[in-house]
Design a protein around this motif. Structure first.
Motif, PDB file in Angstrom:
ATOM      1  N   TRP A  44       0.875  -1.255   0.117  1.00 39.76           N
ATOM      2  CA  TRP A  44       0.149   0.085   0.029  1.00 39.76           C
ATOM      3  C   TRP A  44       0.896   1.398  -0.042  1.00 39.76           C
ATOM      4  O   TRP A  44       0.497   2.246  -0.707  1.00 39.76           O
ATOM      5  N   VAL A  45       2.044   1.257   0.766  1.00 42.79           N
ATOM      6  CA  VAL A  45       2.870   2.430   0.725  1.00 42.79           C
ATOM      7  C   VAL A  45       3.491   2.675  -0.453  1.00 42.79           C
ATOM      8  O   VAL A  45       3.832   3.667  -0.980  1.00 42.79           O
ATOM      9  N   ALA A  46       3.771   1.345  -1.236  1.00 45.32           N
ATOM     10  CA  ALA A  46       4.586   1.615  -2.479  1.00 45.32           C
ATOM     11  C   ALA A  46       3.655   2.073  -3.456  1.00 45.32           C
ATOM     12  O   ALA A  46       4.170   2.600  -4.544  1.00 45.32           O
ATOM     13  N   ARG A  47       2.271   1.792  -3.169  1.00 39.00           N
ATOM     14  CA  ARG A  47       1.306   2.474  -4.307  1.00 39.00           C
ATOM     15  C   ARG A  47       1.039   4.035  -3.999  1.00 39.00           C
ATOM     16  O   ARG A  47       0.387   4.618  -4.968  1.00 39.00           O
ATOM     17  N   GLY A  48       1.530   4.556  -2.977  1.00 36.03           N
ATOM     18  CA  GLY A  48       1.274   5.951  -2.433  1.00 36.03           C
ATOM     19  C   GLY A  48       0.439   6.203  -1.289  1.00 36.03           C
ATOM     20  O   GLY A  48      -0.010   7.273  -1.091  1.00 36.03           O
ATOM     21  N   ALA A  66      -7.896  -3.872  -2.247  1.00 36.42           N
ATOM     22  CA  ALA A  66      -7.874  -5.135  -2.265  1.00 36.42           C
ATOM     23  C   ALA A  66      -6.811  -5.586  -3.346  1.00 36.42           C
ATOM     24  O   ALA A  66      -6.066  -6.667  -2.961  1.00 36.42           O
ATOM     25  N   ASP A  67      -6.322  -4.991  -4.042  1.00 36.90           N
ATOM     26  CA  ASP A  67      -4.886  -5.425  -4.873  1.00 36.90           C
ATOM     27  C   ASP A  67      -3.785  -5.126  -3.927  1.00 36.90           C
ATOM     28  O   ASP A  67      -2.900  -6.185  -3.940  1.00 36.90           O
ATOM     29  N   ALA A  68      -3.532  -4.458  -3.057  1.00 32.13           N
ATOM     30  CA  ALA A  68      -2.624  -4.289  -2.182  1.00 32.13           C
ATOM     31  C   ALA A  68      -2.493  -5.576  -1.265  1.00 32.13           C
ATOM     32  O   ALA A  68      -1.470  -6.147  -0.898  1.00 32.13           O
ATOM     33  N   PHE A  92       2.569  -6.361 -15.277  1.00 27.20           N
ATOM     34  CA  PHE A  92       1.540  -5.708 -15.916  1.00 27.20           C
ATOM     35  C   PHE A  92       0.766  -4.438 -15.330  1.00 27.20           C
ATOM     36  O   PHE A  92      -0.197  -4.051 -15.760  1.00 27.20           O
ATOM     37  N   LYS A  93       1.281  -4.143 -14.154  1.00 28.30           N
ATOM     38  CA  LYS A  93       0.900  -2.849 -13.493  1.00 28.30           C
ATOM     39  C   LYS A  93      -0.772  -3.069 -13.198  1.00 28.30           C
ATOM     40  O   LYS A  93      -1.650  -2.139 -13.744  1.00 28.30           O
ATOM     41  N   LEU A  94      -0.921  -4.185 -12.516  1.00 28.51           N
ATOM     42  CA  LEU A  94      -2.516  -4.016 -12.233  1.00 28.51           C
ATOM     43  C   LEU A  94      -3.201  -3.368 -11.458  1.00 28.51           C
ATOM     44  O   LEU A  94      -2.526  -2.930 -10.527  1.00 28.51           O
ATOM     45  N   GLY A 148      -4.940   0.229 -16.806  1.00 32.52           N
ATOM     46  CA  GLY A 148      -3.899   1.026 -15.952  1.00 32.52           C
ATOM     47  C   GLY A 148      -4.162   0.877 -14.494  1.00 32.52           C
ATOM     48  O   GLY A 148      -4.960   0.009 -14.037  1.00 32.52           O
ATOM     49  N   ARG A 149      -3.369   1.672 -13.716  1.00 33.11           N
ATOM     50  CA  ARG A 149      -3.691   1.593 -12.370  1.00 33.11           C
ATOM     51  C   ARG A 149      -4.357   3.100 -11.991  1.00 33.11           C
ATOM     52  O   ARG A 149      -4.626   4.088 -12.647  1.00 33.11           O
ATOM     53  N   GLU A 150      -4.648   2.914 -10.521  1.00 36.96           N
ATOM     54  CA  GLU A 150      -5.256   4.301  -9.963  1.00 36.96           C
ATOM     55  C   GLU A 150      -4.193   5.137  -9.786  1.00 36.96           C
ATOM     56  O   GLU A 150      -2.930   4.922  -9.246  1.00 36.96           O
ATOM     57  N   ALA A 151      -4.291   6.622 -10.160  1.00 29.11           N
ATOM     58  CA  ALA A 151      -3.249   7.476 -10.182  1.00 29.11           C
ATOM     59  C   ALA A 151      -3.057   8.085  -8.535  1.00 29.11           C
ATOM     60  O   ALA A 151      -2.035   8.271  -7.966  1.00 29.11           O
TER      61      ALA A 151
END
Length: 364
Positions: A43-47, A126-128, A200-202, A263-266
């Motif tokens: 989660w932290v890696a995703r921002g 959920a992805d995290a 694939f940057k899901l 893509g992913r969430e910005a």
């Protein structure tokens, strides 16, 4: 004579005085901690902000436990509500019996509540946590080993599970360790999700869907190996049908979501964005203040240099004045020397004239 096998523990519970320490419960707790830890890192890696995953887990975990128990009790109701059974046993979670389907379904409801309170999208959350859930399942399956349950058909393989208990209709013997098969499969699913997410940057829940599809694919063949009682529909165990249906839904979601929301969430957590902007503003203010202080310091330095220059100029003027005085004094000395020389010359001339006059008088 069996040369190798996996032994079963003689007891699934240890007592610390009057306090029971159950292996099944420990496996569930350790699995939850692993899922939260890994989910927080992702989660932290995703921002997102550190601690968000744990805060939402306060909602998701209790809902998941209740959902898992409800699914088990509903699908195996005869274990608790048939003749000779005590319905109170339905609340004894520590004795085993959690359905992953109910745990994920109701756990998602709890996660949705937690996400709404934090203002973040549930699919991103959920992805995290997806690979962490798979690892948690891998650890939790060892709780079945402590309880000597959920094993497969008889086998003479060297990794056969040795069942020693005869409680609840068990027959001691050597069986396929389906708990181990599922544990290893879940580890593979977790690694698959991590790889696919990086490759694939899901986003938008697709990493979670990969976990669901991967788990269901393994559950189908593992479920067919089990020998415990279960409800059958058209010749297949209920959990097999559940796994097939959920697998199709997960794959369909991946395909449709990839087309409609690529893509992913910005931004996964607006609060983290706001925190970053505030930190940036504070940094900018600090830089402006530093620049101002630097300008003031430079101005003070220039002023000091100007004063020093003025002092040097005054010193040079003083040196020039002193030099002029010395020249004038030397000129006076030279003039005095010339006057003195002239006087001495006149005196000497007078003396010579007198001597010549006296000499001439003597001759006459």
């Amino acid at each position: 004579m069996e040369l190798a096998y996996i032994p079963s523990p003689s007891h699934g519970v240890l007592y610390l005085g009057p306090v029971p320490l159950r292996g099944y419960a420990f496996c569930i707790i350790i699995g939850v901690f692993v899922a939260v830890w890994l989910g927080n890192r992702r989660w932290v890696a995703r921002g997102g902000l550190a601690g968000t995953v744990a805060d939402i887990s306060v909602w998701a975990v209790p809902f998941g436990l209740v959902g898992g128990r409800l699914y088990h009790v509903i699908t195996d109701y005869e274990l608790y509500f048939s003749e000779g059974r005590d319905w109170v046993d339905a609340f004894k979670v520590w004795e085993g019996g959690l359905g992953i389907w109910g745990a994920i379904a109701l756990g998602a409801v709890g996660a949705w509540i937690g996400c709404r309170r934090r203002g973040i999208p549930l699919p991103a959350y959920a992805d995290a946590i997806a690979p962490g859930i798979a690892f948690a399942q891998a650890i939790g399956r060892w709780g079945n080993w402590f309880n000597q349950e959920l094993y497969g058909k008889e086998t003479d393989l060297p990794w056969a599970l040795h069942i020693t208990s005869s409680a609840d209709g068990r027959v001691p013997g050597y069986y396929h360790p389906t708990f181990l098969y599922e544990s290893l499969w879940c580890i593979g699913v977790a690694l698959l999700v991590i790889w696919a997410d990086r490759r694939f940057k899901l986003g938008h829940g697709r990493a979670f869907a990969v976990y669901v599809a991967g788990y269901c694919a393994g559950r189908v063949w593992i479920e067919n190996m089990r020998v415990d009682d279960a409800h059958h529909i058209l010749g297949l165990r209920l959990n097999v049908w559940t796994a097939l249906i959920v697998f199709v839904l997960a794959v369909a979601y991946i395909v449709v979501s990839a087309k409609t929301r690529p893509g992913r969430e910005a931004v996964v957590e607006p609060a983290a964005q706001t925190s970053g902007d505030t930190a940036g503003d504070a940094s900018a203010d600090g830089e402006e203040k530093s620049s101002s202080e630097s300008s003031s310091s430079e101005a003070a330095t220039d002023s000091a240099d100007a004063k020093a220059g003025a002092g040097d100029g005054a010193g040079k003027t003083g040196d020039a004045s002193g030099g002029g005085t010395e020249v004038a004094a030397e000129a006076d000395d030279e003039a005095a020397d010339r006057t003195k020389t002239k006087a001495e010359t006149k005196a000497e001339t007078k003396v010579e004239a007198r001597d010549e006059a006296e000499s001439a008088g003597k001759k006459s």
